[in-house]
Write an enzyme that holds these catalytic residues in place. Structure first.
Site, PDB file in Angstrom:
ATOM      1  N   CYS A 118      37.140  -9.385  11.222  1.00 39.79           N
ATOM      2  CA  CYS A 118      38.139 -10.449  11.221  1.00 39.79           C
ATOM      3  C   CYS A 118      37.791 -11.372  12.394  1.00 39.79           C
ATOM      4  CB  CYS A 118      39.539  -9.877  11.359  1.00 39.79           C
ATOM      5  SG  CYS A 118      40.813 -11.039  10.862  1.00 39.79           S
ATOM      6  N   CYS A 132      39.963 -13.756   6.132  1.00 37.98           N
ATOM      7  CA  CYS A 132      40.146 -14.794   7.144  1.00 37.98           C
ATOM      8  C   CYS A 132      39.036 -15.836   7.109  1.00 37.98           C
ATOM      9  CB  CYS A 132      40.269 -14.153   8.523  1.00 37.98           C
ATOM     10  SG  CYS A 132      39.078 -12.855   8.843  1.00 37.98           S
ATOM     11  N   CYS A 181      30.052 -13.725   7.230  1.00 35.82           N
ATOM     12  CA  CYS A 181      29.392 -12.489   7.642  1.00 35.82           C
ATOM     13  C   CYS A 181      27.959 -12.534   7.143  1.00 35.82           C
ATOM     14  CB  CYS A 181      30.148 -11.315   7.017  1.00 35.82           C
ATOM     15  SG  CYS A 181      29.765  -9.752   7.744  1.00 35.82           S
TER      16      CYS A 181
END
Length: 135
Positions: free
Chosen positions: A10, A84, A88
């Site tokens: 996150c 969120c 990545c």
């Protein structure tokens, strides 16, 4: 048997990802390795996340928001983002999931509890998918 590694991600790594990591450590014990990180880690954990987890007997106070690294993704068998919008790194052969959950930042405890409880449900489902028995 290989122990699976799960990375929860996150942005601030102070609330949802830390609660999910706390659940997985609690439920998975030594049958799973747990990592948690964020793209812009906060200075400390969300106190309402800490309080919500304490209510169910899980102490996450020793957790520290950590910067997301490529190495953490490479080490992981499963990478779970917390809805969120965090970018990545993508590596083939990894299991990726995005759990869209309300952000507990700035919320009172009664608003954080349902997120905590939903995280438990999702962690248990992930454990089943990875073949990790619940303690």
């Amino acid at each position: 048997m290989t122990i699976p590694t799960v990375l929860f991600v996150c942005v601030h790594n102070a609330g949802r990802s830390q609660m999910a990591a706390g659940w997985l450590r609690h439920l998975g014990g030594d049958r799973v390795r747990v990592l948690s990180a964020g793209s812009a880690p906060g200075d400390s954990l969300n106190p309402m996340a800490v309080a919500a987890m304490a209510e169910v007997g899980i102490d996450i106070t020793a957790a520290v928001p950590t910067l997301l690294s490529d190495e953490a993704v490479v080490e992981s068998d499963a990478v779970v983002t917390m809805g969120c919008g965090d970018a990545c790194p993508f590596y083939p052969g990894k299991r990726y999931e995005d759990w869209k959950l309300d952000d507990p930042a700035g919320q009172p405890l009664e608003v954080v509890r349902p997120t905590r409880d939903e995280l438990r449900r999702r962690v248990e489902a992930l454990m089943a998918a990875l073949g990790v028995a619940v303690a």
